[in-house]
Design a protein around this motif. Structure first.
Motif: not given
Ligand code: UDP
Ligand code: LCN
Length: 796
Positions: A563-571
């Motif tokens: 599972f992963t969760m984050a804002r979809l930013d390049h970084i």
């Protein structure tokens, strides 16, 4: 350097050949990894060459090199906190030490492609700090308060007259709404205080320990004591003894315990200007991520701690915390257009919103990226000052800034109001964007980094103390530079050069790590607290046909979830993870991949960077045929749901991944670990410190995705063969966060720090006047015009 000189004399040919090859390359600027790779190839090519320790060590320690024939200049960082500069003549092999300015001048010439500038403005804070103590050991970095306590207590001892008097004066300045606290007016000298303490001790010793303050007050007032010593006789006696011990023989631990009790923080303001700042629907918007989560949790923890301390000191005062942010009329369905919002989970803390105004005085209606807020801040600070004084019915006792913009506003306010200032960076952009200082011009139209770094310099130096989440945020590791360290010396070619911008050995730095809201992120094993009512919804999200943006459906739902969760930013590198997964058959066989990030539908996004990531995600799903093994949800879960989701993944014996190219701290890592979910996280930034590799999770290198994927595949294989292995990692994660990353620990530390630095500010206020004036001039002459040039608005 001497060692290298000796080496050059003995192994002239090796050094000569190496330097000649470096000069022959078209590159003029060499980074650590390029230098190292080149050196390895060089050794292979000249097989017979001695792989001598001195040269290898030198190249390994070299951070950067700039070529300017016949010279090569190097910046060398042999260990954390230490750096020196030198240049080598590739023909004569002559080695010379360089000072910072000379090295920076080489960089400037390289970037500008012209001979040395006739004159360059230099920023140098060193002379202003001469009178102040500085730590010497790398291991002390980030433990400033311990150092300061030692320093203060030895000063109280050595100059007992002067410093003890300042402690007495300090105890006489505290008051709340007209009520004098701690010591009264008529206790004017240390001898009188000592005698009053002795008499108080005698009297208190004869009373029942639980005698309430109200019964003690009349008699103690006659001796010069005002409220604030404790809620009952036992506590008052303890506090009295702490002070009399300090006056007799100061000891750092006793000083800290005493100062921690001084009632001096009632009103607190926390600044987070750029917004969106709210409690619902704001996460995942551009610029709005962990900082909002951090502040809301911080407020809850601090309010609780402040109240507990006030009660213990016998004061019936309600702590007052106000988070100040920008009011955004076009709030897009959030509450960000409301001037006031109560913070849930607190008794009285609230969000106060003040608008940005353009030069004509009109309210700016729309959201503005954090990179564009600069021209509005000065005016904002002025309005905030008025609004806060009205809201608090007085001035704050502590101002906490967040991120570059908040820290600058905190600087302006703290200076005008004479209040202790604390800075929290969350993330300094300088280390995120490689060489964004040197090549500031290239990206200026979009990012205005030079303006931001100038604001950072001013705010860092103005702050009374700086709170960081990790050690490496300050000083990095043996082979990577710290976020604050990157401000030690740098140049913004043709603007100004920084000879000494900040010192990582400054005792103003303190590591106080955040946690995860313990009401929401708790271990999956605590069955009775679980939100089982959400399980159908989660099941639908992960395995069903939910009414949200989604791509992919698991063909084999019984496999564990990655599972992963984050804002979809390049970084954040979510696309990187999808690619590693796609390319690793073994991992695909072992686990299903669940991604919660951004939008699946590009049309739903209004952020350019996010749109590019969305396109790449779809391309990867197509290229690797991932639709049966990976599921991508374009939702923003509320925290109750995300808390239960981490546990849901743990129920299925899955794992969490944080694959960022760089992560300043990483709250999701803490959330996953607090849920008892084995976690793989980037080795660039905070997670390297949060996780003990192999014991409480795993480090992965986002630049070597194949290895990262192999590690995950190994993990799932081993768990399948040896189920206890999964439990061991889960347990390791839980223990690690319980010991180091909790909000209760945070609040306790933060409240103690604010008192000790408040005292330190009080005793050194006079000596700080020069620094303040220097920063003021830099602000006026350097920063204001830069800020005015950003976007459409002018600063004045
Ligand atoms: N978060 C969330 N939904 C999302 C993405 C993130 O609730 O779709 C939350 C996450 O739980 C965490 C915060 O946003 O609390 C992100 O903080 P972190 O420090 O990991 O990264 P940042 O976004 O600040 O760079
Ligand atoms: C900003 C970031 O980039 C994250 O790494 C932090 O966890 C977050 O702020 C909270 O400090």
């Amino acid at each position: 350097m001497g060692e290298l000189q000796e080496y050059a004399e003995v192994h002239r040919e090796t050094l000569y050949l190496l330097l000649r090859e470096l000069l022959a390359d078209t590159r003029r600027h060499w980074l650590r990894s390029d230098l190292w790779d080149h050196y390895q190839r060089f050794l292979e090519k000249h097989g017979e060459l001695p792989r001598d320790g001195t040269l290898t060590r030198f190249i390994a320690d070299a951070e950067e090199a700039v070529t300017d024939a016949p010279w090569l200049s190097f910046s060398v960082r042999p260990r954390v906190g230490f750096r020196y500069y030198l240049r080598i003549n590739a023909e004569s092999l002559h080695i010379e030490e360089l000072d910072v300015s000379e090295f920076l001048a080489y960089q400037e010439r390289m970037v500008l492609g012209q001979p040395e500038l006739p004159w360059q403005l230099e920023f140098d804070i060193t002379p202003f700090n001469r009178e102040f103590p500085r730590m010497a050991e790398s291991r002390s970095i980030g433990r400033g308060v311990e150092f300061l306590n030692r320093r203060l207590s030895s000063q109280l001892f050595q100059e007992s007259g002067r410093r003890a008097q300042s402690l007495l004066d300090f105890l006489r300045v505290h008051a709340y709404r007209g009520q004098q606290l701690m010591l009264g007016e008529h206790l004017r000298d240390v001898a009188a205080l000592r005698s009053a303490l002795r008499r108080a001790e005698r009297q208190l010793g004869q009373l029942a320990p639980d005698t309430p303050w109200a019964d003690l007050a009349p008699e103690l007032k006659r001796l010069g004591f005002e409220p604030g010593w404790g809620r009952d006789a036992a506590r008052v006696l303890e506090t009295v003894r702490l002070l009399s011990d300090i006056l007799e023989a100061p000891d750092p631990a006793v000083l800290e315990r005493f100062l921690a009790r001084v009632p001096m923080i009632f009103n607190l303001i926390i600044l987070s200007p750029h917004g969106y700042f709210g409690q619902a629907n704001v996460l995942g918007r551009p610029d709005t991520g962990g900082q909002v989560v951090y502040i809301l949790d911080q407020v809850r923890a601090l309010e609780h701690e402040m109240r507990a301390r006030l009660e213990a000191q016998g004061l019936d005062i309600e702590p007052n915390i106000v988070v100040v942010t920008r009011l955004i009329p076009e709030a897009d369905g959030t509450t960000c257009n409301e001037p006031l919002e109560a913070i849930s989970g607190t008794r009285s803390s609230r969000i106060l919103r003040v608008p940005f105004r353009n030069p004509e005085g009109d309210v700016v209606p729309h959201w503005i990226s954090r990179f564009e807020v600069w021209p509005y801040l000065e005016r904002f600070a002025g309005e905030v000052q008025q609004a806060v004084v009205t809201e608090l019915d007085g001035r704050p006792d502590l101002i906490v800034g967040n991120y570059s913009d908040g820290n600058l506003v905190a600087t302006l306010l703290a200076d005008r109001m004479g209040v202790t200032q604390c800075n929290i960076a969350h993330a300094l952009e300088k280390t995120k964007y490689l060489f964004s200082d040197l090549y500031w011009r290239e990206n200026d139209a979009e990012y205005h980094f030079a303006t931001q770094y100038t604001a950072d310099l001013i705010a860092m130096n103005a702050a009374d103390f700086i709170v960081t989440s990790t050690y490496q945020e300050i000083a990095g590791t043996d082979d990577s530079i710290g976020q604050y360290e990157s401000y030690e010396s740098f140049t913004l070619p043709s603007l100004y050069r920084v000879v000494r911008g900040i010192d990582v050995f400054d005792p103003k730095f303190n590591i106080v790590s955040p946690g995860a809201d313990a009401e929401v992120y708790f271990p999956y094993t605590e069955q009775e607290r679980r939100l089982t009512g959400l399980h159908d919804e989660l099941h639908e999200l992960v395995f069903g046909n939910p009414e949200v943006e989604v791509r992919g459906q698991f063909a084999e739902p019984d496999k564990p979830l990655l599972f992963t969760m984050a804002r979809l930013d390049h970084i954040k590198n979510i696309t990187g993870l999808v690619e590693w997964y796609g390319a690793d058959e073994r991992l695909r066989g072992q686990a299903n991949l669940l991604v919660i990030a951004g939008h699946v539908d590009a049309a739903a996004s209004d952020d350019r960077e996010e749109q590019a990531q969305i396109a790449r995600m779809h391309e990867l799903f197509d290229r690797y045929g991932l639709d049966g093994q990976a599921r991508w949800l374009g939702v923003r879960l509320d925290k109750m749901l995300s808390g239960e989701l981490y546990r849901f993944v743990a129920d299925h014996r899955g794992a969490f991944v944080q694959p960022a190219l760089f992560e300043a701290f990483g709250l999701t890592v803490i959330e996953a670990m607090s849920s008892g979910l084995p976690t793989f996280a980037t080795r660039y930034g905070g997670p390297l410190e949060i996780i003990v590799d192999g014991a409480s999770g795993f480090h992965i290198d986002p630049n070597h995705g194949d290895e990262a994927a192999a590690r995950m595949a190994d993990f799932f294989e081993r768990c399948a063969a040896e189920p206890k292995y999964w439990d061991r990692l889960a347990q390791g994660a839980l223990e690690r966060v319980a010991k180091r990353y909790t909000w209760a620990l945070y609040a306790e530390r933060m409240m103690t720090l604010s008192r000790i630095y408040g005292f330190w500010k009080f005793v050194t206020n006079f000596e700080r006047a020069e620094t303040r004036r220097y920063l003021e001039m830099f602000y006026g002459l350097q920063w204001r015009p830069m800020a005015a040039a950003v976007g459409g608005a002018r600063a004045d």
